[in-house]
Design a protein around this motif. Structure first.
Motif, PDB file in Angstrom:
ATOM      1  N   GLN A  80       0.807  -1.222   0.000  1.00 44.50           N
ATOM      2  CA  GLN A  80       0.000   0.000   0.000  1.00 44.50           C
ATOM      3  C   GLN A  80       0.841   1.274   0.000  1.00 44.50           C
ATOM      4  N   SER A  81       2.145   1.183  -0.021  1.00 43.55           N
ATOM      5  CA  SER A  81       2.982   2.379  -0.084  1.00 43.55           C
ATOM      6  C   SER A  81       2.994   2.928  -1.504  1.00 43.55           C
ATOM      7  N   LYS A  82       2.850   4.235  -1.642  1.00 44.03           N
ATOM      8  CA  LYS A  82       2.868   4.874  -2.953  1.00 44.03           C
ATOM      9  C   LYS A  82       4.262   5.317  -3.357  1.00 44.03           C
ATOM     10  N   LEU A  83       5.229   5.150  -2.459  1.00 43.82           N
ATOM     11  CA  LEU A  83       6.593   5.564  -2.763  1.00 43.82           C
ATOM     12  C   LEU A  83       7.259   4.541  -3.680  1.00 43.82           C
ATOM     13  N   PRO A  84       8.133   4.990  -4.569  1.00 42.52           N
ATOM     14  CA  PRO A  84       8.843   4.045  -5.443  1.00 42.52           C
ATOM     15  C   PRO A  84       9.718   3.092  -4.620  1.00 42.52           C
ATOM     16  N   LEU A  85       9.952   1.904  -5.166  1.00 45.98           N
ATOM     17  CA  LEU A  85      10.855   0.971  -4.491  1.00 45.98           C
ATOM     18  C   LEU A  85      12.259   1.545  -4.377  1.00 45.98           C
ATOM     19  N   ARG A  86      12.647   2.408  -5.324  1.00 45.49           N
ATOM     20  CA  ARG A  86      13.964   3.045  -5.231  1.00 45.49           C
ATOM     21  C   ARG A  86      14.095   3.834  -3.936  1.00 45.49           C
ATOM     22  N   THR A 100      26.055   5.175  13.157  1.00 42.13           N
ATOM     23  CA  THR A 100      25.296   5.339  14.400  1.00 42.13           C
ATOM     24  C   THR A 100      23.817   5.094  14.120  1.00 42.13           C
ATOM     25  N   ASN A 101      23.007   6.125  14.150  1.00 41.69           N
ATOM     26  CA  ASN A 101      21.582   6.031  13.854  1.00 41.69           C
ATOM     27  C   ASN A 101      21.192   7.170  12.938  1.00 41.69           C
ATOM     28  N   LEU A 102      20.030   7.056  12.349  1.00 39.38           N
ATOM     29  CA  LEU A 102      19.527   8.075  11.438  1.00 39.38           C
ATOM     30  C   LEU A 102      18.102   8.395  11.855  1.00 39.38           C
ATOM     31  N   SER A 103      17.842   9.656  12.169  1.00 32.86           N
ATOM     32  CA  SER A 103      16.505  10.040  12.616  1.00 32.86           C
ATOM     33  C   SER A 103      15.553  10.130  11.423  1.00 32.86           C
ATOM     34  N   ALA A 104      14.254  10.105  11.717  1.00 30.13           N
ATOM     35  CA  ALA A 104      13.250  10.250  10.662  1.00 30.13           C
ATOM     36  C   ALA A 104      13.359  11.615   9.996  1.00 30.13           C
ATOM     37  N   LEU A 105      13.757  12.636  10.757  1.00 20.91           N
ATOM     38  CA  LEU A 105      13.907  13.973  10.186  1.00 20.91           C
ATOM     39  C   LEU A 105      15.044  14.006   9.169  1.00 20.91           C
ATOM     40  N   GLU A 106      16.156  13.379   9.497  1.00 19.26           N
ATOM     41  CA  GLU A 106      17.278  13.325   8.557  1.00 19.26           C
ATOM     42  C   GLU A 106      16.930  12.448   7.355  1.00 19.26           C
ATOM     43  N   LEU A 107      16.198  11.372   7.604  1.00 17.68           N
ATOM     44  CA  LEU A 107      15.767  10.505   6.506  1.00 17.68           C
ATOM     45  C   LEU A 107      14.857  11.275   5.554  1.00 17.68           C
ATOM     46  N   MET A 108      13.998  12.120   6.102  1.00 20.53           N
ATOM     47  CA  MET A 108      13.124  12.957   5.288  1.00 20.53           C
ATOM     48  C   MET A 108      13.938  13.824   4.331  1.00 20.53           C
ATOM     49  N   HIS A 110      17.082  13.393   3.277  1.00 16.96           N
ATOM     50  CA  HIS A 110      17.828  12.602   2.304  1.00 16.96           C
ATOM     51  C   HIS A 110      16.934  12.088   1.182  1.00 16.96           C
ATOM     52  N   LEU A 111      15.713  11.666   1.532  1.00 14.56           N
ATOM     53  CA  LEU A 111      14.834  11.017   0.562  1.00 14.56           C
ATOM     54  C   LEU A 111      13.940  11.992  -0.196  1.00 14.56           C
ATOM     55  N   GLY A 112      13.766  13.195   0.332  1.00 15.26           N
ATOM     56  CA  GLY A 112      12.878  14.154  -0.304  1.00 15.26           C
ATOM     57  C   GLY A 112      11.412  13.801  -0.155  1.00 15.26           C
ATOM     58  N   VAL A 113      11.046  13.215   0.987  1.00  9.54           N
ATOM     59  CA  VAL A 113       9.654  12.863   1.258  1.00  9.54           C
ATOM     60  C   VAL A 113       9.170  13.684   2.447  1.00  9.54           C
ATOM     61  N   SER A 114       7.887  13.588   2.757  1.00 12.07           N
ATOM     62  CA  SER A 114       7.349  14.303   3.907  1.00 12.07           C
ATOM     63  C   SER A 114       7.808  13.637   5.207  1.00 12.07           C
ATOM     64  N   ALA A 118       8.520   9.651   6.102  1.00 16.47           N
ATOM     65  CA  ALA A 118       9.826   9.211   6.609  1.00 16.47           C
ATOM     66  C   ALA A 118       9.664   8.492   7.947  1.00 16.47           C
ATOM     67  N   TRP A 119       8.768   8.989   8.803  1.00 17.70           N
ATOM     68  CA  TRP A 119       8.532   8.342  10.099  1.00 17.70           C
ATOM     69  C   TRP A 119       7.986   6.935   9.895  1.00 17.70           C
ATOM     70  N   ARG A 120       7.015   6.790   8.989  1.00 17.36           N
ATOM     71  CA  ARG A 120       6.448   5.467   8.732  1.00 17.36           C
ATOM     72  C   ARG A 120       7.503   4.512   8.182  1.00 17.36           C
ATOM     73  N   MET A 121       8.300   4.986   7.243  1.00 21.22           N
ATOM     74  CA  MET A 121       9.340   4.134   6.668  1.00 21.22           C
ATOM     75  C   MET A 121      10.324   3.679   7.727  1.00 21.22           C
ATOM     76  N   LYS A 122      10.782   4.608   8.540  1.00 22.73           N
ATOM     77  CA  LYS A 122      11.775   4.255   9.555  1.00 22.73           C
ATOM     78  C   LYS A 122      11.205   3.256  10.555  1.00 22.73           C
ATOM     79  N   HIS A 123       9.988   3.479  11.025  1.00 20.51           N
ATOM     80  CA  HIS A 123       9.415   2.579  12.025  1.00 20.51           C
ATOM     81  C   HIS A 123       9.055   1.220  11.426  1.00 20.51           C
ATOM     82  N   LYS A 124       8.654   1.201  10.178  1.00 17.61           N
ATOM     83  CA  LYS A 124       8.396  -0.095   9.544  1.00 17.61           C
ATOM     84  C   LYS A 124       9.696  -0.888   9.412  1.00 17.61           C
TER      85      LYS A 124
END
Length: 321
Positions: A80-86, A100-108, A110-114, A118-124
């Protein structure tokens, strides 16, 4: 100080990652191999014969036996994710190759997503790591310690009574050459004998040779394991040969979390953040393999909705967190 070869391995460089997973077709092929390494298997009847067709730009498999139609993402963490597999593969790369670790904010960023995406991706992905590590047991010589995650809240209780602190146990298995091999890092309801007995039954192999400090709850381990108390306390206790590595791993863990996250809900999500550190530590010997291994984990666990990610049960003793 001698160079530690594990830390200086080349890992998976960004150019190499882009060469392997730079297109959507490459990512789909990687996911297909991770999900069905020996060919298609129907999720309903386990049959292996299927026909393929394209609908709305997506490939589907229709089982010849039961006629069920299955897409590549259905039944995986990316369902159900609309994001590309890339984007998903790049998130796996960033989380896996980070020292070390990467926060959801930093992941946001890097990936150019909301940020919610990013929070959903990281927690999944952290949930996938947690499920892969859930059955790990340590044996042989094991160093054990207790710690807390979190800090005081303004106007709240101080010290160990703070409502924003989550108790957890860290154990490190020592190899024959005296170096750390694997670790487990788990939140516990409290540092009580009953809680530690349940934890040890799940995480330690019977007959392990366990070393710990003088915390009274650790005496619950004496019925199933050879338990040795470290007599020294403070800095001297941390430098004891049978306590050194667990304190090194614990110190690195705390430094990593403190340096990455300003704050998160410790009572609800501590198990995922600790599982992320545990997953990466236990696979540190082959950094280049972390992306395909995390992709396998994401392809083979039950899908998690955002509601399920957020509705995390807490221990009964911590229901007020």
């Amino acid at each position: 100080m001698a160079m530690i070869k594990v830390q200086f391995q080349s890992g998976l460089s960004l150019p190499t990652f882009l060469k392997r997973y730079g297109s959507e077709a490459q990512c789909e092929q990687a996911l297909q191999h991770a999900r069905w390494p020996d060919g298609f298997v129907c999720p309903r009847c386990q049959a292996t014969a299927a026909t393929q067709f394209i609908r709305c730009g997506h490939r589907y498999w229709q089982c010849v036996a039961c006629r069920r139609q299955t897409s590549l993402r259905s039944g995986t963490l990316m369902e159900q994710s609309k994001l590309p597999l890339r984007t998903w593969l790049l998130a796996m790369y960033l989380l896996g190759q980070s020292k070390t670790n990467l926060s959801a904010l930093e992941l946001m960023r890097h990936l150019g997503v909301s940020y919610p995406a990013a929070w959903r991706m990281k927690h999944k992905l952290m949930q996938a790591m947690a499920e892969r590590e859930a059955g790990r047991q340590l044996g042989g010589v094991v160093q054990l310690d207790d710690a807390y995650l979190g800090g005081e809240r303004n106007g709240g209780k101080a010290g160990r009574g703070s409502e924003n602190k989550r108790p957890f146990v860290i154990a490190v298995e020592i190899s024959d050459d005296g170096r750390p091999r694997h670790a487990v890092i788990d939140p516990v309801p409290a540092f009580s004998k009953s809680a530690l007995a349940q934890w040890s039954a799940r995480r330690l192999q019977p007959g392990s040779d366990v070393y710990s400090d003088g915390l009274g709850a650790f005496r619950a381990l004496e019925n199933q394991h050879a338990h040795t108390l470290i007599q020294a306390s403070g800095r001297a206790g941390c430098e004891q040969p049978n306590a050194r590595w667990v304190n090194v791993v614990l110190s690195n863990l705390k430094r990593s979390l403190d340096g990455t996250y300003h704050a998160f809900k410790f009572c609800k999500y501590a198990h995922r953040y600790l599982a992320e550190a545990q997953w990466r530590f236990n696979r540190r010997f082959d950094l280049a393999a972390l992306v395909p291994r995390l992709l396998v984990a994401a392809a083979r666990i039950t899908p998690w909705s955002e509601r399920a990610l957020r509705n995390v049960p807490v221990f009964p003793a911590e229901a007020s967190c």
